[in-house]
Enzyme design. Structure first.
Site, PDB file in Angstrom:
ATOM      1  CB  CYS A   1      -0.896   0.090   1.237  1.00  0.00           C
ATOM      2  SG  CYS A   1      -2.471   1.199   1.208  1.00  0.00           S
TER       3      CYS A   1
ATOM      4  CG  HIS B   1      -3.176  -3.521   3.618  1.00  0.00           C
ATOM      5  ND1 HIS B   1      -2.167  -2.963   4.218  1.00  0.00           N
ATOM      6  CD2 HIS B   1      -3.842  -2.793   2.745  1.00  0.00           C
ATOM      7  CE1 HIS B   1      -2.255  -1.738   3.735  1.00  0.00           C
ATOM      8  NE2 HIS B   1      -3.282  -1.640   3.020  1.00  0.00           N
TER       9      HIS B   1
ATOM     10  CD  GLU C   1      -0.467  -5.373   6.154  1.00  0.00           C
ATOM     11  OE1 GLU C   1      -0.296  -6.006   4.775  1.00  0.00           O
ATOM     12  OE2 GLU C   1      -0.890  -4.243   6.312  1.00  0.00           O
TER      13      GLU C   1
END
EC number: 6.3.5.3
Lengths: 90, 226
Positions: free
Chosen positions: B87, B196, B198
């Site tokens: 991002c 994302h 994560e």
């Protein structure tokens, strides 16, 4: 003290949705005859000392490396005349 | 000994803790790195995480790109250090010219936050080897400036060299050219993407799947086997 203006615009081939949104709002406000709007950024740099060729070259480098991302944007650098600066203060 | 993976915190970073957690879940050791610090603490790889460094002022990632930590990181990335940009991290990598092209505001002008389906196009990078090419994954996407743009020559080059690493499936959420969600450099050590991973490493949260975990296990395996 002199003012140098750097104008940054998206390259012509890159879609500008903000400009399009502004353009689409114009008829509602009674503005006719504007076929396209593109939105950019204007930087006003107050320069200490004379704006000579060396100073302009440094500002050109600054614009190229930082103020604009030349992958997606074009820029122009120009010196604003004293009268224009005074006018802007009014 | 396990791999040590750095996570840089800039003013305005949001996902540094989540990224550290994902690294730990994968079995590696997260190392906090600070934007003002030129020292990368001898980490084996670096993640530039999501958020709004410097408030996205000027352009997303444009000011963070000139942080002291980036001076060292740019040199080391060019020498082969694995770097993942997620991002805002992806935006910083394009601003630093470690990845080609640029990031602009979503074409619909709204912030977007959704579970996004992606196709892994390149499973040969340092960060994607635990996927298989063509694999479809779901991971969260949340951004304002997610529209990937590049000139036609760069796009052709990326496509011809298989450097489009991830592509949006079903819907193009932001107007990215060629549905590009993420790309890799030619060497495969620098990868950037808007979604994302994560946020998708534990079944309890996010999409309920762990489709993002292979990013972190890929790099761990590469570093431990190196």
């Amino acid at each position: 003290m002199a003012r140098v203006v750097v104008d940054v615009m998206l390259k012509p081939e890159i879609l500008d949705p903000q400009g399009q949104a502004v353009q689409r709002a114009l008829p509602r406000l009674g503005f006719e005859g504007i076929s396209d709007v593109r939105q950019g950024k204007r930087f006003e740099l107050e320069v200490d000392g004379p704006v000579d060729e060396a100073a302009l070259a440094r500002i050109h480098d600054l614009a190229e490396s930082f103020l604009a991302n030349t992958v997606i944007e074009d820029f122009t650098v120009r010196v604003e005349e004293a009268a224009e600066v005074a006018g802007a203060v009014k | 000994m396990t791999a040590r993976i750095g996570v840089v915190t800039f003013p305005g970073s949001l996902d540094d803790r989540d990224t550290q957690r994902a690294i730990r879940v994968a079995g590696a050791e997260p190392v906090a790195l600070w934007h003002k610090d030129k020292d990368l603490k001898q980490v084996d790889a670096v993640v530039l995480c999501g958020g709004f460094s410097y408030g996205d002022y000027l352009r997303a990632g444009a000011i963070a790109r000139f942080s002291p930590v980036m001076d060292t990181l740019i040199d080391q990335a060019k020498a082969g250090l694995p770097v993942l940009g997620i991002c805002n991290g992806f935006q910083i990598l394009t601003e630093a010219h470690l990845l080609p092209g640029g990031m602009l505001g979503n074409d619909h002008l709204h912030f977007i936050c959704r579970d996004q389906k992606l196709r892994v196009e390149n499973a040969g990078t340092a960060w994607t080897s635990d996927y298989s090419a063509g694999q479809e994954i779901h991971i969260p996407l949340k951004n304002m400036d997610g529209r990937y743009v590049a000139d036609p020559r760069t796009l052709d080059e990326l496509e011809a060299e298989g450097r489009v690493a991830f592509r949006y499936l079903d819907v193009n959420p932001n107007g990215s050219l060629n549905d590009i969600a993420g790309i890799t450099n030619a060497a495969g050590n620098v990868v950037g993407l808007m979604p994302h991973p994560e946020h998708a490493v534990e079944p309890l949260i996010g999409t309920g799947r762990t489709d993002g975990l292979p990013f972190f296990t890929s790099i761990l395996k590469k570093l431990v086997n190196a």
